[in-house]
Design a protein around this motif. Structure first.
Motif, mmCIF file in Angstrom:
data_model
loop_
_atom_site.group_PDB
_atom_site.id
_atom_site.type_symbol
_atom_site.label_atom_id
_atom_site.label_comp_id
_atom_site.label_asym_id
_atom_site.label_seq_id
_atom_site.Cartn_x
_atom_site.Cartn_y
_atom_site.Cartn_z
ATOM 1 N N ILE A 188 71.098 24.582 17.877
ATOM 2 C CA ILE A 188 69.647 24.621 17.711
ATOM 3 C C ILE A 188 68.906 24.311 19.005
ATOM 4 C CG2 ILE A 188 69.137 22.204 17.126
ATOM 5 C CD1 ILE A 188 67.456 23.281 14.778
ATOM 6 N N GLY A 189 69.616 23.756 19.985
ATOM 7 C CA GLY A 189 68.989 23.452 21.268
ATOM 8 C C GLY A 189 68.482 22.041 21.416
ATOM 9 N N ALA A 190 68.841 21.156 20.502
ATOM 10 C CA ALA A 190 68.447 19.754 20.615
ATOM 11 C C ALA A 190 69.317 19.007 21.611
ATOM 12 C CB ALA A 190 68.532 19.072 19.249
ATOM 13 N N HIS A 191 70.486 19.572 21.921
ATOM 14 C CA HIS A 191 71.379 19.002 22.926
ATOM 15 C C HIS A 191 71.999 20.121 23.750
ATOM 16 C CE1 HIS A 191 71.479 14.707 22.144
ATOM 17 N NE2 HIS A 191 71.567 14.927 20.844
ATOM 18 N N TRP A 192 72.257 19.810 25.006
ATOM 19 C CA TRP A 192 73.063 20.677 25.841
ATOM 20 C C TRP A 192 74.537 20.469 25.474
ATOM 21 C CZ3 TRP A 192 70.456 23.584 29.640
ATOM 22 C CH2 TRP A 192 69.168 23.162 29.963
ATOM 23 N N PHE A 193 75.364 21.434 25.779
ATOM 24 C CA PHE A 193 76.811 21.278 25.615
ATOM 25 C C PHE A 193 77.302 20.039 26.354
ATOM 26 C CE2 PHE A 193 81.068 22.060 27.381
ATOM 27 C CZ PHE A 193 81.803 22.294 26.229
ATOM 28 N N THR A 194 76.811 19.835 27.571
ATOM 29 C CA THR A 194 77.279 18.717 28.393
ATOM 30 C C THR A 194 76.735 17.367 27.944
ATOM 31 O OG1 THR A 194 75.544 19.303 29.987
ATOM 32 C CG2 THR A 194 77.794 20.054 30.460
ATOM 33 N N ASP A 195 75.694 17.343 27.114
ATOM 34 C CA ASP A 195 75.245 16.064 26.551
ATOM 35 C C ASP A 195 76.374 15.396 25.784
ATOM 36 O OD1 ASP A 195 72.712 16.407 27.560
ATOM 37 O OD2 ASP A 195 71.871 17.185 25.698
ATOM 38 N N VAL A 196 77.178 16.238 25.113
ATOM 39 C CA VAL A 196 78.280 15.733 24.287
ATOM 40 C C VAL A 196 79.591 15.741 25.053
ATOM 41 C CG1 VAL A 196 79.622 16.099 22.175
ATOM 42 C CG2 VAL A 196 77.145 16.491 22.164
ATOM 43 N N PHE A 197 79.941 16.897 25.635
ATOM 44 C CA PHE A 197 81.259 17.055 26.226
ATOM 45 C C PHE A 197 81.364 16.517 27.649
ATOM 46 C CE2 PHE A 197 81.406 19.908 22.642
ATOM 47 C CZ PHE A 197 82.691 19.692 22.147
ATOM 48 N N VAL A 198 80.267 16.039 28.201
ATOM 49 C CA VAL A 198 80.298 15.262 29.446
ATOM 50 C C VAL A 198 79.753 13.868 29.175
ATOM 51 C CG1 VAL A 198 79.419 15.020 31.794
ATOM 52 C CG2 VAL A 198 80.189 17.252 30.990
ATOM 53 N N GLY A 199 78.520 13.788 28.673
ATOM 54 C CA GLY A 199 77.887 12.484 28.470
ATOM 55 C C GLY A 199 78.595 11.611 27.456
ATOM 56 N N SER A 200 78.693 12.081 26.218
ATOM 57 C CA SER A 200 79.336 11.288 25.160
ATOM 58 C C SER A 200 80.798 11.021 25.481
ATOM 59 C CB SER A 200 79.234 12.031 23.824
ATOM 60 O OG SER A 200 77.900 12.269 23.469
ATOM 61 N N LEU A 201 81.497 12.064 25.944
ATOM 62 C CA LEU A 201 82.920 11.915 26.224
ATOM 63 C C LEU A 201 83.174 10.960 27.373
ATOM 64 C CD1 LEU A 201 85.726 12.789 25.384
ATOM 65 C CD2 LEU A 201 85.507 14.812 26.858
ATOM 66 N N THR A 202 82.291 10.953 28.374
ATOM 67 C CA THR A 202 82.433 10.009 29.485
ATOM 68 C C THR A 202 82.358 8.570 28.989
ATOM 69 O OG1 THR A 202 81.556 11.495 31.177
ATOM 70 C CG2 THR A 202 81.338 9.143 31.584
ATOM 71 N N VAL A 203 81.347 8.276 28.174
ATOM 72 C CA VAL A 203 81.184 6.910 27.658
ATOM 73 C C VAL A 203 82.409 6.491 26.851
ATOM 74 C CG1 VAL A 203 79.809 5.420 26.161
ATOM 75 C CG2 VAL A 203 78.672 7.081 27.639
ATOM 76 N N VAL A 204 82.922 7.402 26.027
ATOM 77 C CA VAL A 204 84.068 7.081 25.178
ATOM 78 C C VAL A 204 85.338 6.908 26.020
ATOM 79 C CG1 VAL A 204 85.577 8.000 23.372
ATOM 80 C CG2 VAL A 204 83.099 8.160 23.132
ATOM 81 N N LEU A 205 85.544 7.767 27.006
ATOM 82 C CA LEU A 205 86.744 7.650 27.851
ATOM 83 C C LEU A 205 86.736 6.372 28.690
ATOM 84 C CD1 LEU A 205 87.203 11.320 29.129
ATOM 85 C CD2 LEU A 205 88.787 10.050 27.671
ATOM 86 N N VAL A 206 85.555 5.946 29.106
ATOM 87 C CA VAL A 206 85.463 4.752 29.943
ATOM 88 C C VAL A 206 85.442 3.475 29.108
ATOM 89 C CG1 VAL A 206 84.020 3.498 31.610
ATOM 90 C CG2 VAL A 206 84.332 5.971 31.843
ATOM 91 N N GLY A 207 84.730 3.491 27.993
ATOM 92 C CA GLY A 207 84.541 2.256 27.237
ATOM 93 C C GLY A 207 85.518 2.006 26.110
#
Length: 238
Positions: A188-207
């Motif tokens: 729908i365009g509320a998020h970019w692909f990278t919001d999840v597969f870079v942003g969210s995944l980065t936080v989860v991989l680090v924390g």
């Protein structure tokens, strides 16, 4: 007590940092931007051309639909809860509590440390349409602060807890839940692909590894088990 797996933790942390900086450092986000733009425009064309798809993304981005993701996660845990003893059932409930606490902490850390004030693609591109302009239906099709994706982050944390405390099968099911409920935000365009597969995944991989691959999560589960009221605090009580 679970021991600390330092090498896997450091490897996942390095992967997380590498992922983030591969997006953050290059001008215009390097090779990530064509992926972001291409996916958004692909789905936006479908929204215009296909009325069924238009309603699908509208419904799946309604606030009420968010409860469906919680329901699916709850059903996975319920499956394992029903097969447990009284002590095991109490423990699964507490694992869920620790998972929620972990999600709140990591989300706050991610929002504070990676806070970039990124607008969603529906607000950036002017050559597209928004679902809210096509349908008189309440739906989330935009965000003034979309990075990192908090919804995707919660789903990824759920995946990690399923793998750590339940089974590979539970992990596989949780990955399906992750894809099904994170994809509508991107369609729908509320998020970019990278919001999840870079942003969210980065936080989860680090924390998340510092919680699940160290004694921390077990200690939290045991701490809550001993201090929360109720019966069946010990296996011997069953």
């Amino acid at each position: 007590m679970k021991r600390t797996y330092l090498l896997p933790i450091l490897v996942m942390n390095l992967l997380g940092f590498a992922l983030f900086f591969s997006w953050y450092l290059p001008p215009s986000h390097g090779f990530w931007f064509p992926i972001d733009s291409g996916l958004y425009h692909f789905f936006n064309r479908l929204i215009v051309e296909n009325h069924t798809f238009l309603w699908l993304v509208a419904i799946t981005n309604n606030r009420a639909f968010d409860a469906c993701s919680l329901l699916c996660m709850g059903l996975v845990m319920l499956h394992y809860w029903r097969a447990e003893s009284a002590y095991g059932r109490r423990r699964i409930v507490i694992i869920g509590l620790v998972m929620l606490l972990t999600a709140v902490v990591l989300n706050q850390l991610g929002q504070n440390l990676l806070h970039l004030q990124r607008r969603s693609p529906s607000l950036v591109f002017t050559d597209t349409v928004r679902v809210s302009e096509l349908l008189p239906f309440p739906t989330k099709d935009a965000s003034k602060d979309s990075f990192p994706g908090d919804h995707g982050m919660m789903l990824l944390i759920f995946c990690g807890f399923m793998l750590r405390y339940f089974s590979v099968r539970a992990f596989a099911i949780s990955l399906v839940i992750f894809v099904v409920f994170s994809l509508p935000r991107m369609m729908i365009g509320a998020h970019w692909f990278t919001d999840v597969f870079v942003g969210s995944l980065t936080v989860v991989l680090v924390g998340l590894p510092w919680c699940l691959l160290t004694p921390l999560s077990d200690k939290l589960v045991n701490w809550f088990n001993l201090r929360l009221p109720g019966k069946n605090k010990h296996p011997a009580n069953n």
